[in-house]
Design a protein around this motif. Structure first.
Motif, PDB file in Angstrom:
ATOM      1  N   GLY A  93       0.829  -1.191   0.000  1.00 20.75           N
ATOM      2  CA  GLY A  93       0.000   0.000   0.000  1.00 20.75           C
ATOM      3  C   GLY A  93       0.866   1.244   0.000  1.00 20.75           C
ATOM      4  N   ASP A  94       0.388   2.268   0.660  1.00 25.04           N
ATOM      5  CA  ASP A  94       1.133   3.514   0.778  1.00 25.04           C
ATOM      6  C   ASP A  94       2.331   3.291   1.708  1.00 25.04           C
ATOM      7  N   LEU A  95       3.526   3.295   1.160  1.00 24.43           N
ATOM      8  CA  LEU A  95       4.724   2.994   1.943  1.00 24.43           C
ATOM      9  C   LEU A  95       5.054   4.097   2.945  1.00 24.43           C
ATOM     10  N   ARG A  96       4.433   5.258   2.811  1.00 23.23           N
ATOM     11  CA  ARG A  96       4.642   6.322   3.781  1.00 23.23           C
ATOM     12  C   ARG A  96       4.009   5.980   5.118  1.00 23.23           C
ATOM     13  N   LYS A  97       3.070   5.041   5.116  1.00 21.35           N
ATOM     14  CA  LYS A  97       2.349   4.690   6.339  1.00 21.35           C
ATOM     15  C   LYS A  97       3.057   3.611   7.155  1.00 21.35           C
ATOM     16  N   LEU A  98       4.177   3.126   6.646  1.00 19.10           N
ATOM     17  CA  LEU A  98       4.936   2.146   7.423  1.00 19.10           C
ATOM     18  C   LEU A  98       5.496   2.797   8.681  1.00 19.10           C
ATOM     19  N   SER A  99       5.449   2.084   9.780  1.00 20.32           N
ATOM     20  CA  SER A  99       6.036   2.605  11.013  1.00 20.32           C
ATOM     21  C   SER A  99       7.561   2.592  10.904  1.00 20.32           C
ATOM     22  N   ASP A 100       8.194   3.340  11.790  1.00 17.17           N
ATOM     23  CA  ASP A 100       9.664   3.368  11.790  1.00 17.17           C
ATOM     24  C   ASP A 100      10.224   1.972  12.045  1.00 17.17           C
ATOM     25  N   ALA A 101       9.568   1.208  12.909  1.00 17.74           N
ATOM     26  CA  ALA A 101      10.025  -0.152  13.198  1.00 17.74           C
ATOM     27  C   ALA A 101       9.924  -1.038  11.960  1.00 17.74           C
ATOM     28  N   GLN A 102       8.857  -0.875  11.174  1.00 18.76           N
ATOM     29  CA  GLN A 102       8.693  -1.673   9.956  1.00 18.76           C
ATOM     30  C   GLN A 102       9.740  -1.303   8.907  1.00 18.76           C
ATOM     31  N   VAL A 103      10.028  -0.010   8.793  1.00 16.09           N
ATOM     32  CA  VAL A 103      11.045   0.438   7.844  1.00 16.09           C
ATOM     33  C   VAL A 103      12.404  -0.139   8.222  1.00 16.09           C
ATOM     34  N   ARG A 104      12.737  -0.078   9.481  1.00 22.67           N
ATOM     35  CA  ARG A 104      14.025  -0.591   9.943  1.00 22.67           C
ATOM     36  C   ARG A 104      14.106  -2.111   9.788  1.00 22.67           C
ATOM     37  N   GLU A 105      13.019  -2.799  10.053  1.00 23.94           N
ATOM     38  CA  GLU A 105      13.008  -4.253   9.874  1.00 23.94           C
ATOM     39  C   GLU A 105      13.271  -4.613   8.413  1.00 23.94           C
TER      40      GLU A 105
END
Length: 221
Positions: free
Chosen positions: A149-161
């Motif tokens: 979906g909209d990748l801007r909505k990923l949490s910081d933890a999800q981005v880092r993972e």
């Protein structure tokens, strides 16, 4: 007087024998011990990095063309189809007609063509993953749950993972610390810009893939 001097010499000889243990008898078929010519090696000296351009050990080597092709296919999930043919020879593959030794020099020609190859495979893989709902079927976005979906909505933890997973996949070592923070900021900016492009949501994933693939940690060992 002579008798006293003789007794004194005998006493000194006995004291010396007590301080110096006798060598063990030589056994047939057994080599006599030989002293280490380098002296005491219980704490071997370490090389000085300042005398070796900051490195200890051999210099890093660039991947051969065959190693590069296989590494791209494993890391990205698809082969670099343009590599086979004349481009492989340009990048250093031996043809055993004019060139009989594989080149592993990290020159500008190699860097230029590799960037083109990274764009080709990363953009194709990222675009393909938009249609894949199951995370296990994807490579670049495997850690992102559900359909993309909209990748801007990923949490910081999800981005880092995601970044830790991809760095291990591409380099064999995880991003961490301040470097992981910088890469997370890079992905966040890329996701914001990609969302502004019509049907370009996948380009944020492609941008990270290209950056990972053109990093020296992917090219050398």
């Amino acid at each position: 007087m002579r008798r006293l001097l003789l007794f004194a010499l005998l006493a000194l000889g006995a004291a010396a024998c007590e301080k110096t243990p006798a060598a063990p008898p030589v056994v047939d078929g057994q080599l006599e011990p030989v002293g280490n010519p380098h002296g005491d090696m219980s704490t071997p000296p370490l090389p000085d990095p300042e005398m070796q351009d900051g490195r200890v050990g051999r210099s890093p080597r660039r991947l051969t063309v065959n190693q590069l092709a296989r590494s791209i296919e494993v890391a990205v999930g698809r082969p670099w189809t343009s590599l086979e043919g004349g481009l492989a020879t340009t990048l250093g593959r031996a043809d055993f007609a004019l060139v009989n030794q594989e080149s592993t020099e990290p020159n500008l020609v190699f860097a230029k063509f590799l960037e083109d190859g990274a764009r080709e495979v990363c953009m194709a893989q990222a675009a393909a993953e938009k249609a894949l709902a199951a995370p296990e079927a994807r490579v670049l976005s495997r850690t992102i749950p559900g359909p993309l979906g909209d990748l801007r909505k990923l949490s910081d933890a999800q981005v880092r993972e995601m970044l830790v997973y991809l760095s291990i996949r591409f380099w064999g070592s995880p991003l961490q610390g301040d470097e992981l923070t910088r890469w997370a900021g890079f992905f966040t900016k890329a996701a914001t810009r990609a969302e502004a492009i019509t049907n370009g949501r996948d380009q944020a994933l492609a941008a990270v893939c290209i950056a990972l693939m053109t990093d020296s940690r992917f090219l050398t060992y």
